[in-house]
Design a protein around this motif. Structure first.
Motif, mmCIF file in Angstrom:
data_model
loop_
_atom_site.group_PDB
_atom_site.id
_atom_site.type_symbol
_atom_site.label_atom_id
_atom_site.label_comp_id
_atom_site.label_asym_id
_atom_site.label_seq_id
_atom_site.Cartn_x
_atom_site.Cartn_y
_atom_site.Cartn_z
ATOM 1 N N LEU A 15 0.878 -1.218 0.153
ATOM 2 C CA LEU A 15 0.415 0.207 -0.426
ATOM 3 C C LEU A 15 0.826 1.363 0.156
ATOM 4 O O LEU A 15 0.408 2.382 -0.512
ATOM 5 N N GLY A 16 2.319 0.790 0.860
ATOM 6 C CA GLY A 16 2.730 2.157 1.287
ATOM 7 C C GLY A 16 3.500 2.531 0.003
ATOM 8 O O GLY A 16 4.024 3.875 -0.788
ATOM 9 N N ALA A 17 3.653 1.733 -1.106
ATOM 10 C CA ALA A 17 4.302 2.458 -2.928
ATOM 11 C C ALA A 17 3.604 2.991 -3.210
ATOM 12 O O ALA A 17 3.606 3.671 -3.339
ATOM 13 N N ILE A 18 1.861 3.073 -3.214
ATOM 14 C CA ILE A 18 0.987 3.604 -4.048
ATOM 15 C C ILE A 18 1.124 4.928 -3.354
ATOM 16 O O ILE A 18 1.441 6.156 -3.896
ATOM 17 N N ALA A 44 -6.115 11.800 -8.665
ATOM 18 C CA ALA A 44 -6.006 9.646 -9.487
ATOM 19 C C ALA A 44 -7.369 9.396 -9.236
ATOM 20 O O ALA A 44 -7.726 8.711 -9.538
ATOM 21 N N VAL A 45 -8.407 10.088 -7.917
ATOM 22 C CA VAL A 45 -9.693 10.090 -8.160
ATOM 23 C C VAL A 45 -10.608 10.395 -9.834
ATOM 24 O O VAL A 45 -10.851 8.757 -10.339
ATOM 25 N N LEU A 46 -9.752 10.679 -10.765
ATOM 26 C CA LEU A 46 -10.648 11.313 -11.697
ATOM 27 C C LEU A 46 -9.982 10.743 -13.065
ATOM 28 O O LEU A 46 -10.682 9.470 -13.918
ATOM 29 N N ALA A 47 -8.085 9.755 -12.808
ATOM 30 C CA ALA A 47 -7.966 8.722 -13.909
ATOM 31 C C ALA A 47 -8.825 7.740 -13.241
ATOM 32 O O ALA A 47 -9.297 6.413 -14.221
ATOM 33 N N ALA A 141 1.872 -7.294 -6.457
ATOM 34 C CA ALA A 141 3.232 -6.491 -6.674
ATOM 35 C C ALA A 141 3.811 -6.186 -8.266
ATOM 36 O O ALA A 141 4.316 -5.938 -7.773
ATOM 37 N N ILE A 142 2.197 -6.012 -8.693
ATOM 38 C CA ILE A 142 2.506 -5.127 -9.728
ATOM 39 C C ILE A 142 2.727 -3.822 -9.638
ATOM 40 O O ILE A 142 3.131 -2.923 -10.018
ATOM 41 N N ASN A 143 1.546 -3.405 -8.515
ATOM 42 C CA ASN A 143 1.721 -1.933 -7.809
ATOM 43 C C ASN A 143 3.784 -2.179 -7.184
ATOM 44 O O ASN A 143 4.187 -0.367 -7.867
ATOM 45 N N VAL A 144 4.148 -2.432 -6.205
ATOM 46 C CA VAL A 144 4.922 -2.147 -5.791
ATOM 47 C C VAL A 144 6.530 -2.639 -6.787
ATOM 48 O O VAL A 144 7.421 -1.317 -6.753
ATOM 49 N N GLY A 145 6.220 -2.794 -7.258
ATOM 50 C CA GLY A 145 7.093 -3.014 -8.873
ATOM 51 C C GLY A 145 7.358 -2.225 -10.380
ATOM 52 O O GLY A 145 7.961 -1.231 -10.278
ATOM 53 N N THR A 146 6.001 -1.766 -10.173
ATOM 54 C CA THR A 146 5.329 -0.313 -11.224
ATOM 55 C C THR A 146 5.597 0.968 -10.363
ATOM 56 O O THR A 146 6.354 1.762 -10.633
ATOM 57 N N ALA A 202 -0.790 6.403 -10.340
ATOM 58 C CA ALA A 202 -1.425 5.577 -8.344
ATOM 59 C C ALA A 202 -3.154 5.027 -8.316
ATOM 60 O O ALA A 202 -3.544 4.681 -8.309
ATOM 61 N N GLY A 203 -3.296 6.308 -9.165
ATOM 62 C CA GLY A 203 -4.994 5.778 -9.207
ATOM 63 C C GLY A 203 -5.732 4.995 -10.079
ATOM 64 O O GLY A 203 -6.568 4.394 -9.028
ATOM 65 N N VAL A 204 -4.726 4.503 -10.614
ATOM 66 C CA VAL A 204 -5.891 3.275 -11.739
ATOM 67 C C VAL A 204 -5.246 2.227 -10.939
ATOM 68 O O VAL A 204 -6.230 0.990 -10.827
ATOM 69 N N LEU A 205 -3.627 2.012 -9.813
ATOM 70 C CA LEU A 205 -3.020 1.166 -9.275
ATOM 71 C C LEU A 205 -4.761 0.912 -8.061
ATOM 72 O O LEU A 205 -4.609 0.080 -7.683
ATOM 73 N N ILE A 206 -4.469 2.040 -7.659
ATOM 74 C CA ILE A 206 -5.460 2.064 -6.535
ATOM 75 C C ILE A 206 -6.798 1.273 -6.968
ATOM 76 O O ILE A 206 -7.575 0.614 -5.793
#
Length: 289
Positions: A15-18, A44-47, A141-146, A202-206
């Motif tokens: 979560l912290g990566a985001i 981020a919300v708009l995205a 894991a994708i979030n952290v890698g990204t 970040a918005g898409v990842l969330i």
């Protein structure tokens, strides 16, 4: 018990990566323009809303492209607001900060009007990985890698490119940079573009991790600001580490503290940092002291 704690720690890091992605534009903007863009969370919300709309009909890739483009345009509009707030009789950085806050409210109202108030969420994976008894969502894991890949690119950009050199010169002394022939306004514009890009990603990842609400903009902005302020607003790369710290504390709070504490952790961190005097409040709203 130990495995449970390790699972919360892993979730917090993911979560912290985001949060780290949101912290980078906050600190980068402050370092180069002496102001804070309170619309980062709204980008981020708009995205997420655009990705939700396009991703369901045209696929994840097109949804991602549309989301990033929308957040870039929002960043450009915010840059125009910043430029207007610093010109003429409105040459007051506090006006700029309040204007970006108003712009964030407009964006959230836009999302509410055209996308509704229902939570937005998409799940790309239905199963989790098991590692040493710890469940890990592949999306996390994708979030952290990204995030790590983007931080590497941003590091190379800041410290191994001419644009990065000019940006660091503007951060050190904007007036001297302008006298040296560096296009300070173009650098500021590029900073907002990068901020919109990172906030959009970040918005898409969330969206694909925990889901997004139209009203989450302020919470995400506070999380990004708290992460950036934790280790100093003038260090964009260290802001990423601050995001990991806040995400970890938030995940542990969700596991061991009463309900409701976890969502308030970014706000608590921000208040503690401000109270400790690590951040000059006058500098945030009115330039460096």
């Amino acid at each position: 018990m130990l495995i449970e704690m390790m699972e919360f720690l892993v979730r917090g890091i993911l979560l912290g990566a985001i949060y780290g992605l949101l912290a980078f534009p906050v600190s980068l903007l402050f370092a180069t323009t002496d102001s804070v863009d309170l619309g980062v969370g709204a980008y981020a919300v708009l995205a997420a809303a655009i990705a939700m709309l396009l991703g369901g009909s045209f696929g994840i890739l097109l949804g991602l492209c549309g989301a990033v483009l929308a957040s870039l345009l929002a960043g450009l509009l915010s840059a125009r607001i910043n430029a207007g707030g610093r010109g003429g009789a409105r040459n007051d950085p506090l006006v700029v900060v309040l204007a970006t806050f108003g712009f964030a409210i407009i964006l959230e109202s836009f999302v509410l009007t055209f996308f509704g108030k229902d939570p937005m969420v998409r799940q790309a994976f239905e199963t989790s990985w098991q590692w040493a008894g710890i469940r890990i969502n592949p999306q996390a894991a994708i979030n952290v890698g990204t995030a790590l890949f983007l931080m590497l690119l941003l590091y190379l950009w800041l410290y191994r490119s001419a644009w990065g050199r000019d940006m660091r010169a503007c951060a050190a002394n904007a007036l001297a940079a302008a006298l040296a022939g560096i296009p300070v306004r173009h650098i500021a514009l590029m900073t907002y573009v990068v901020g919109g890009l990172l906030a959009g990603i970040a918005g898409v990842l969330i969206l694909y991790t925990t889901g997004m609400s139209y009203s989450a903009g302020l919470h995400l902005t506070i999380a990004g600001f708290g992460a950036a302020a934790l280790f100093g607003l003038h260090s964009p790369l260290r802001g990423f580490v601050g995001g990991v710290v806040i995400g970890t504390v938030q995940a542990l709070s969700a596991g061991y503290l009463p309900s409701g504490w976890a969502s308030g952790m970014p706000m608590l961190f921000t208040l503690l940092v401000l109270i400790s005097g690590r951040v000059n409040v006058a500098g945030v709203v009115g330039g460096r002291a």
